[in-house]
Design a protein around this motif. Structure first.
Motif, short mmCIF file in Angstrom:
data_model
loop_
_atom_site.label_atom_id
_atom_site.label_comp_id
_atom_site.label_asym_id
_atom_site.label_seq_id
_atom_site.Cartn_x
_atom_site.Cartn_y
_atom_site.Cartn_z
N GLY A 1 0.73 4.58 26.21
CA GLY A 1 0.95 4.19 24.43
C GLY A 1 0.45 3.12 24.26
O GLY A 1 -0.04 2.86 22.99
N LEU A 2 0.74 2.00 25.00
CA LEU A 2 0.13 0.61 24.67
C LEU A 2 -1.30 0.60 24.78
O LEU A 2 -2.07 0.16 23.83
CB LEU A 2 0.61 -0.34 25.62
CG LEU A 2 2.18 -1.08 25.55
CD1 LEU A 2 2.59 -1.96 26.64
CD2 LEU A 2 2.16 -1.45 24.08
N ILE A 3 -1.92 1.38 25.66
CA ILE A 3 -3.45 1.44 25.94
C ILE A 3 -3.86 1.99 24.87
O ILE A 3 -4.96 1.46 24.15
CB ILE A 3 -3.68 2.09 27.17
CG1 ILE A 3 -3.52 1.51 28.46
CG2 ILE A 3 -5.31 2.35 27.32
CD1 ILE A 3 -3.29 2.18 29.90
N GLU A 4 -3.25 3.18 24.14
CA GLU A 4 -3.82 3.67 22.91
C GLU A 4 -3.70 2.72 21.97
O GLU A 4 -4.79 2.63 21.12
CB GLU A 4 -3.04 4.93 22.56
CG GLU A 4 -3.67 5.65 21.63
CD GLU A 4 -2.80 7.04 21.56
OE1 GLU A 4 -3.15 7.68 20.22
OE2 GLU A 4 -1.96 7.45 22.13
N ARG A 5 -2.48 2.13 21.73
CA ARG A 5 -2.42 1.10 20.57
C ARG A 5 -3.65 -0.16 20.67
O ARG A 5 -4.12 -0.43 19.68
CB ARG A 5 -1.08 0.28 20.41
CG ARG A 5 0.09 1.27 19.99
CD ARG A 5 1.21 0.85 20.32
NE ARG A 5 1.54 -0.24 19.63
CZ ARG A 5 2.59 -1.22 19.69
NH1 ARG A 5 3.33 -0.85 20.67
NH2 ARG A 5 2.76 -2.42 19.03
N ILE A 6 -3.87 -0.61 21.95
CA ILE A 6 -4.89 -1.64 21.94
C ILE A 6 -6.37 -1.01 21.68
O ILE A 6 -6.92 -1.87 20.93
CB ILE A 6 -4.81 -1.89 23.56
CG1 ILE A 6 -3.52 -2.82 23.98
CG2 ILE A 6 -5.99 -2.84 23.82
CD1 ILE A 6 -3.35 -3.04 25.54
N VAL A 7 -6.57 0.16 21.93
CA VAL A 7 -8.12 0.55 21.94
C VAL A 7 -8.02 0.91 20.26
O VAL A 7 -9.00 0.43 19.87
CB VAL A 7 -8.16 1.85 22.48
CG1 VAL A 7 -9.47 2.60 22.13
CG2 VAL A 7 -8.27 1.65 24.18
N LYS A 8 -6.90 1.36 19.73
CA LYS A 8 -7.08 1.57 18.07
C LYS A 8 -7.26 0.18 17.56
O LYS A 8 -7.90 0.15 16.46
CB LYS A 8 -5.90 2.44 17.64
CG LYS A 8 -5.85 3.79 17.94
CD LYS A 8 -4.75 4.79 17.53
CE LYS A 8 -4.91 5.93 18.08
NZ LYS A 8 -3.71 6.63 17.09
N LEU A 9 -6.45 -0.86 17.97
CA LEU A 9 -6.71 -2.14 17.26
C LEU A 9 -8.05 -2.63 17.33
O LEU A 9 -8.78 -3.12 16.67
CB LEU A 9 -5.72 -3.11 17.73
CG LEU A 9 -5.85 -4.72 17.62
CD1 LEU A 9 -5.64 -4.65 15.98
CD2 LEU A 9 -4.95 -5.43 18.24
#
Length: 130
Positions: free
Chosen positions: A104-112
């Protein structure tokens, strides 16, 4: 005597060089990044996997005890706080191999990073038109 590492041809070759357990983790991370940035291109840069879209989005790499994730998170205070437990020196992230990967954090980082890269590209395009 220094040892030389060969640069993998692509992300598949990079992942294939690891144990089956680490391969599974790397494939899951790759899939998470792909889901968050479906238009990003895969490449090898600095001998590790990279995803680009209007510039580098993220790099990741397997080490003996962790997965390194780069570059450091900047520009979103809530996300910076959420990843602080994983921050290594210079702010790069280290996800321990003996713990569940924070997809979930990895996904948030990539979207940012996608948002930041696209905003930067748009700003550059605006300057050229002026």
């Amino acid at each position: 005597m220094a040892t030389t590492r060969t640069t993998p041809e692509n992300i598949d070759a990079y992942i294939a060089a690891f144990s089956p357990e680490v391969q599974a983790i790397l494939e899951e991370i790759r899939s998470t990044i792909r889901k968050a940035a479906p238009d990003a291109e895969e490449s090898i840069s600095y001998q590790i996997p990279a995803f680009t879209l209007g510039g580098v989005l993220v790099y990741f790499a397997a080490f003996k005890k962790h997965i390194g994730f780069y570059p450091p998170v900047r520009g979103d205070a809530r996300l910076e706080k959420a990843v602080s437990a994983y921050a290594g020196e210079k702010g790069n992230l280290r996800f321990p191999l003996d713990q569940p990967m924070p997809h979930g954090l990895i996904e948030r980082i990539v979207k940012l990073r996608v948002k930041q890269n696209l905003a930067q590209a748009s700003a550059k395009a605006g300057k050229r038109r002026s």
